[in-house]
Motif scaffolding. Structure first.
Motif, PDB file in Angstrom:
ATOM      1  N   ALA A 116       0.802  -1.226   0.017  1.00  0.00           N
ATOM      2  CA  ALA A 116       0.102   0.249   0.082  1.00  0.00           C
ATOM      3  C   ALA A 116       0.863   1.179  -0.178  1.00  0.00           C
ATOM      4  O   ALA A 116       0.466   2.263  -0.768  1.00  0.00           O
ATOM      5  N   VAL A 117       1.835   1.192   0.618  1.00  0.00           N
ATOM      6  CA  VAL A 117       2.882   2.501   0.865  1.00  0.00           C
ATOM      7  C   VAL A 117       3.526   2.688  -0.529  1.00  0.00           C
ATOM      8  O   VAL A 117       3.619   3.701  -1.031  1.00  0.00           O
ATOM      9  N   GLU A 118       4.005   1.301  -1.062  1.00  0.00           N
ATOM     10  CA  GLU A 118       4.672   1.336  -2.482  1.00  0.00           C
ATOM     11  C   GLU A 118       3.823   2.049  -3.429  1.00  0.00           C
ATOM     12  O   GLU A 118       4.214   2.506  -4.576  1.00  0.00           O
ATOM     13  N   SER A 119       2.524   1.738  -3.563  1.00  0.00           N
ATOM     14  CA  SER A 119       1.544   2.048  -4.429  1.00  0.00           C
ATOM     15  C   SER A 119       1.172   3.546  -4.145  1.00  0.00           C
ATOM     16  O   SER A 119       0.231   3.827  -4.941  1.00  0.00           O
ATOM     17  N   LYS A 120       1.565   4.240  -2.967  1.00  0.00           N
ATOM     18  CA  LYS A 120       1.248   5.598  -2.783  1.00  0.00           C
ATOM     19  C   LYS A 120      -0.455   5.595  -2.300  1.00  0.00           C
ATOM     20  O   LYS A 120      -0.929   6.604  -2.323  1.00  0.00           O
ATOM     21  N   LEU A 121      -1.025   4.514  -1.884  1.00  0.00           N
ATOM     22  CA  LEU A 121      -2.160   4.435  -1.464  1.00  0.00           C
ATOM     23  C   LEU A 121      -2.548   4.688  -0.046  1.00  0.00           C
ATOM     24  O   LEU A 121      -3.477   5.372   0.441  1.00  0.00           O
ATOM     25  N   ALA A 122      -1.183   4.813   0.781  1.00  0.00           N
ATOM     26  CA  ALA A 122      -1.221   4.990   2.041  1.00  0.00           C
ATOM     27  C   ALA A 122       0.283   5.582   2.372  1.00  0.00           C
ATOM     28  O   ALA A 122       1.345   5.300   1.948  1.00  0.00           O
ATOM     29  N   ALA A 123       0.344   6.784   3.290  1.00  0.00           N
ATOM     30  CA  ALA A 123       1.539   7.296   3.461  1.00  0.00           C
ATOM     31  C   ALA A 123       2.305   6.640   4.449  1.00  0.00           C
ATOM     32  O   ALA A 123       3.571   6.477   4.380  1.00  0.00           O
ATOM     33  N   ALA A 143       1.965  19.429  10.166  1.00  0.00           N
ATOM     34  CA  ALA A 143       3.097  18.789   9.298  1.00  0.00           C
ATOM     35  C   ALA A 143       2.496  17.377   9.074  1.00  0.00           C
ATOM     36  O   ALA A 143       2.878  16.971   7.814  1.00  0.00           O
ATOM     37  N   TYR A 144       2.265  16.722  10.000  1.00  0.00           N
ATOM     38  CA  TYR A 144       1.811  15.211   9.726  1.00  0.00           C
ATOM     39  C   TYR A 144       0.883  14.920   8.817  1.00  0.00           C
ATOM     40  O   TYR A 144       0.719  14.454   7.551  1.00  0.00           O
ATOM     41  N   LEU A 145      -0.428  15.972   9.044  1.00  0.00           N
ATOM     42  CA  LEU A 145      -1.491  15.890   8.150  1.00  0.00           C
ATOM     43  C   LEU A 145      -1.140  16.143   6.514  1.00  0.00           C
ATOM     44  O   LEU A 145      -1.535  15.677   5.666  1.00  0.00           O
ATOM     45  N   ALA A 146      -0.050  17.378   6.418  1.00  0.00           N
ATOM     46  CA  ALA A 146       0.328  17.563   5.100  1.00  0.00           C
ATOM     47  C   ALA A 146       1.077  16.330   4.638  1.00  0.00           C
ATOM     48  O   ALA A 146       1.212  16.265   3.154  1.00  0.00           O
ATOM     49  N   TRP A 147       1.934  15.742   5.090  1.00  0.00           N
ATOM     50  CA  TRP A 147       2.685  14.604   4.906  1.00  0.00           C
ATOM     51  C   TRP A 147       1.997  13.480   4.452  1.00  0.00           C
ATOM     52  O   TRP A 147       2.059  13.093   3.513  1.00  0.00           O
ATOM     53  N   VAL A 148       0.822  13.298   5.108  1.00  0.00           N
ATOM     54  CA  VAL A 148       0.103  12.252   4.574  1.00  0.00           C
ATOM     55  C   VAL A 148      -0.424  12.473   3.382  1.00  0.00           C
ATOM     56  O   VAL A 148      -0.555  11.669   2.243  1.00  0.00           O
ATOM     57  N   VAL A 149      -1.106  13.708   3.096  1.00  0.00           N
ATOM     58  CA  VAL A 149      -1.442  14.210   1.776  1.00  0.00           C
ATOM     59  C   VAL A 149      -0.385  14.231   0.659  1.00  0.00           C
ATOM     60  O   VAL A 149      -0.518  13.542  -0.294  1.00  0.00           O
ATOM     61  N   GLU A 150       0.693  14.628   0.939  1.00  0.00           N
ATOM     62  CA  GLU A 150       1.982  14.535  -0.070  1.00  0.00           C
ATOM     63  C   GLU A 150       2.134  13.130  -0.143  1.00  0.00           C
ATOM     64  O   GLU A 150       2.528  13.008  -1.539  1.00  0.00           O
ATOM     65  N   GLU A 151       2.309  12.232   0.686  1.00  0.00           N
ATOM     66  CA  GLU A 151       2.875  10.983   0.060  1.00  0.00           C
ATOM     67  C   GLU A 151       1.717  10.087  -0.429  1.00  0.00           C
ATOM     68  O   GLU A 151       2.079   9.122  -1.007  1.00  0.00           O
ATOM     69  N   THR A 152       0.495  10.645  -0.462  1.00  0.00           N
ATOM     70  CA  THR A 152      -0.519   9.713  -1.095  1.00  0.00           C
ATOM     71  C   THR A 152      -1.184  10.460  -2.571  1.00  0.00           C
ATOM     72  O   THR A 152      -1.786   9.953  -3.256  1.00  0.00           O
ATOM     73  N   THR A 153      -0.187  11.461  -2.883  1.00  0.00           N
ATOM     74  CA  THR A 153      -0.535  12.065  -4.089  1.00  0.00           C
ATOM     75  C   THR A 153       0.506  11.652  -5.216  1.00  0.00           C
ATOM     76  O   THR A 153       1.754  11.414  -5.231  1.00  0.00           O
ATOM     77  N   ARG A 154      -0.122  11.054  -6.216  1.00  0.00           N
ATOM     78  CA  ARG A 154       0.503  10.380  -7.146  1.00  0.00           C
ATOM     79  C   ARG A 154       1.498  11.560  -7.893  1.00  0.00           C
ATOM     80  O   ARG A 154       0.905  12.556  -8.262  1.00  0.00           O
ATOM     81  N   ASP A 155       2.508  11.389  -8.520  1.00  0.00           N
ATOM     82  CA  ASP A 155       3.303  12.206  -9.385  1.00  0.00           C
ATOM     83  C   ASP A 155       2.871  12.187 -10.780  1.00  0.00           C
ATOM     84  O   ASP A 155       2.494  11.360 -11.342  1.00  0.00           O
TER      85      ASP A 155
END
Length: 108
Positions: free
Chosen positions: A25-32, A96-108
């Motif tokens: 899930a993390v590798e697929s950017k489905l979860a931060a 900062a944490y909430l922004a990180w979750v959004v950033e890490e689950t956003t596809r490039d």
């Protein structure tokens, strides 16, 4: 915040499979990020019997935007006939944490 943060949870009776479901899930950017809790005892009805087993709880930190894809992804990989799938709203936390979750689950 435009994307609401949620924690989605499932359980599984095998630690190695829990780690695979977490990493995938993390590798697929489905979860931060994902937490895997130590074995817990589950007691539940299944096919007219009360069952007791050890399970690992998997908690996915993700956004409401990515949640449908995460649910589909998990249902295709989870070995249970009826896996637990619940979501918990995150009603607060550090910006900062909430922004990180959004950033890490956003596809490039």
């Amino acid at each position: 915040m435009a994307n609401e943060i949620v924690i989605a949870q499932t359980t599984i009776d095998n630690e190695d499979q829990a780690k695979e479901l977490a990493r995938g899930a993390v590798e697929s950017k489905l979860a931060a990020g994902v937490h895997i809790d130590a074995p817990i005892t589950a007691v539940y009805w299944w096919k007219s019997e009360v069952e007791t087993t050890l399970e690992w709880r998997i908690s996915y930190m993700t956004t409401t935007e990515r949640l449908p894809q995460l649910e589909t992804w998990l249902s295709e990989r989870h070995p249970y006939d009826v896996p637990q799938w619940i979501t918990l709203p995150v009603t607060g936390g550090s910006d900062a944490y909430l922004a990180w979750v959004v950033e890490e689950t956003t596809r490039d």
